[in-house]
Design a protein around this motif. Sequence first.
Motif, PDB file in Angstrom:
ATOM      1  N   SER A   1      23.301 -33.167  15.865  1.00  0.00           N
ATOM      2  CA  SER A   1      22.562 -32.230  16.705  1.00  0.00           C
ATOM      3  C   SER A   1      22.973 -32.379  18.168  1.00  0.00           C
ATOM      4  CB  SER A   1      21.065 -32.480  16.575  1.00  0.00           C
ATOM      5  OG  SER A   1      20.347 -31.764  17.573  1.00  0.00           O
ATOM      6  N   LEU A   2      23.253 -31.267  18.797  1.00  0.00           N
ATOM      7  CA  LEU A   2      23.621 -31.283  20.213  1.00  0.00           C
ATOM      8  C   LEU A   2      22.553 -31.971  21.042  1.00  0.00           C
ATOM      9  CD1 LEU A   2      25.287 -30.284  22.683  1.00  0.00           C
ATOM     10  CD2 LEU A   2      23.983 -28.147  22.538  1.00  0.00           C
ATOM     11  N   TYR A   3      21.281 -31.732  20.720  1.00  0.00           N
ATOM     12  CA  TYR A   3      20.189 -32.229  21.556  1.00  0.00           C
ATOM     13  C   TYR A   3      19.807 -33.674  21.243  1.00  0.00           C
ATOM     14  CZ  TYR A   3      19.953 -27.234  22.381  1.00  0.00           C
ATOM     15  OH  TYR A   3      20.286 -25.944  22.685  1.00  0.00           O
ATOM     16  N   ALA A   4      20.452 -34.265  20.233  1.00  0.00           N
ATOM     17  CA  ALA A   4      20.189 -35.662  19.907  1.00  0.00           C
ATOM     18  C   ALA A   4      21.398 -36.535  20.214  1.00  0.00           C
ATOM     19  CB  ALA A   4      19.804 -35.794  18.429  1.00  0.00           C
TER      20      ALA A   4
ATOM     21  N   ILE B   1      24.606 -26.839  16.984  1.00  0.00           N
ATOM     22  CA  ILE B   1      23.440 -26.377  17.739  1.00  0.00           C
ATOM     23  C   ILE B   1      22.318 -26.093  16.740  1.00  0.00           C
ATOM     24  CG2 ILE B   1      22.524 -24.603  19.267  1.00  0.00           C
ATOM     25  CD1 ILE B   1      25.422 -24.108  20.199  1.00  0.00           C
TER      26      ILE B   1
ATOM     27  N   GLU C   1      24.094 -27.786  28.136  1.00  0.00           N
ATOM     28  CA  GLU C   1      23.579 -29.106  27.780  1.00  0.00           C
ATOM     29  C   GLU C   1      24.407 -30.213  28.430  1.00  0.00           C
ATOM     30  OE1 GLU C   1      21.251 -32.152  26.024  1.00  0.00           O
ATOM     31  OE2 GLU C   1      20.902 -30.073  26.657  1.00  0.00           O
TER      32      GLU C   1
ATOM     33  N   ARG D   1      23.237 -30.305  31.947  1.00  0.00           N
ATOM     34  CA  ARG D   1      21.907 -30.898  32.061  1.00  0.00           C
ATOM     35  C   ARG D   1      21.968 -32.411  31.970  1.00  0.00           C
ATOM     36  NH1 ARG D   1      18.000 -33.198  29.409  1.00  0.00           N
ATOM     37  NH2 ARG D   1      19.286 -33.332  27.522  1.00  0.00           N
ATOM     38  N   GLN D   2      22.765 -32.907  31.037  1.00  0.00           N
ATOM     39  CA  GLN D   2      22.853 -34.358  30.865  1.00  0.00           C
ATOM     40  C   GLN D   2      23.509 -35.065  32.047  1.00  0.00           C
ATOM     41  OE1 GLN D   2      24.269 -35.858  27.106  1.00  0.00           O
ATOM     42  NE2 GLN D   2      23.138 -34.326  25.915  1.00  0.00           N
TER      43      GLN D   2
END
Length: 277
Positions: free
Chosen positions: A214-217, A249, A270, A273-274
Amino acid sequence: MNRDRPGRGSGASLWQEAQARKPATPKPPVHRNEEARLYGLNACLAAFARRPEALRKVYLVEARIPALKNVLAWCVRHRLGYRVVEEADLDKLTASRHHEGVCFDLAREAPLALADLLARVPPAPAPSLLLWLDGVGNPHNLGALLRSAAHFGAHGAVVPAADGIEVSGAAARVAEGAAEAVPLARAPSAAEALSALRAHGYSIAATVPREGVSLYATALPARLVLVFGAEGEGMSDAMIAAADLRLTIPGSGAVESLNVSASAAVLLGEWWRQRGA
């Protein structure tokens, strides 16, 4: 009908001065394959701001004279032709109704080598983001992707030389000037290019619709090459196998995947953001 006239106001004096200063001997013609045709106001202004010496001819509608005053003044000083035309003439010149009232003929830029691009990026360990476009040829997707890349600070894009990908007039218009900010470098050999990128501290991340992390993990590397595949068939199996990361995603599952330009905007955002930007 084409009208070699400037319209009103300051454009008139510019045109009259250009007529008076026409050279006695015409310039040697530039072969068409050495020129690129660009259209769209922001795309044309961005190209002129970065490489005014490449300008060869300007076509514009009368209403665009005020916005292009500096360009027309350059034409006068350098004895370049410009022509005020009707909307229908620009439709034909650009094969599009989305020209926004202006069209430039410019000298085509020489292809950029990957080594030249890598010489321009910040050295390791500074953060740096590059894109790898594995067959992304649709001009509207390419233009939208470059626009997102410029917005989120990507330093360039790598394309396989064999794909023959170029920024067309349509792609440049959609990019809204970003094609001048995100250079395309051609890589004759994928293996050599990946080796060079890793030698400059980059990790390679393939973007896949499923079976990736997962991109967000995922903590994204500060120096990263995001690989995007062609519309429809996706990226090659060899490129997926060569990647250090495979990113997906997450979503509702109502559709299989996002359009490549939409995917790019999410992934680029992302990474940005990171970095805490």
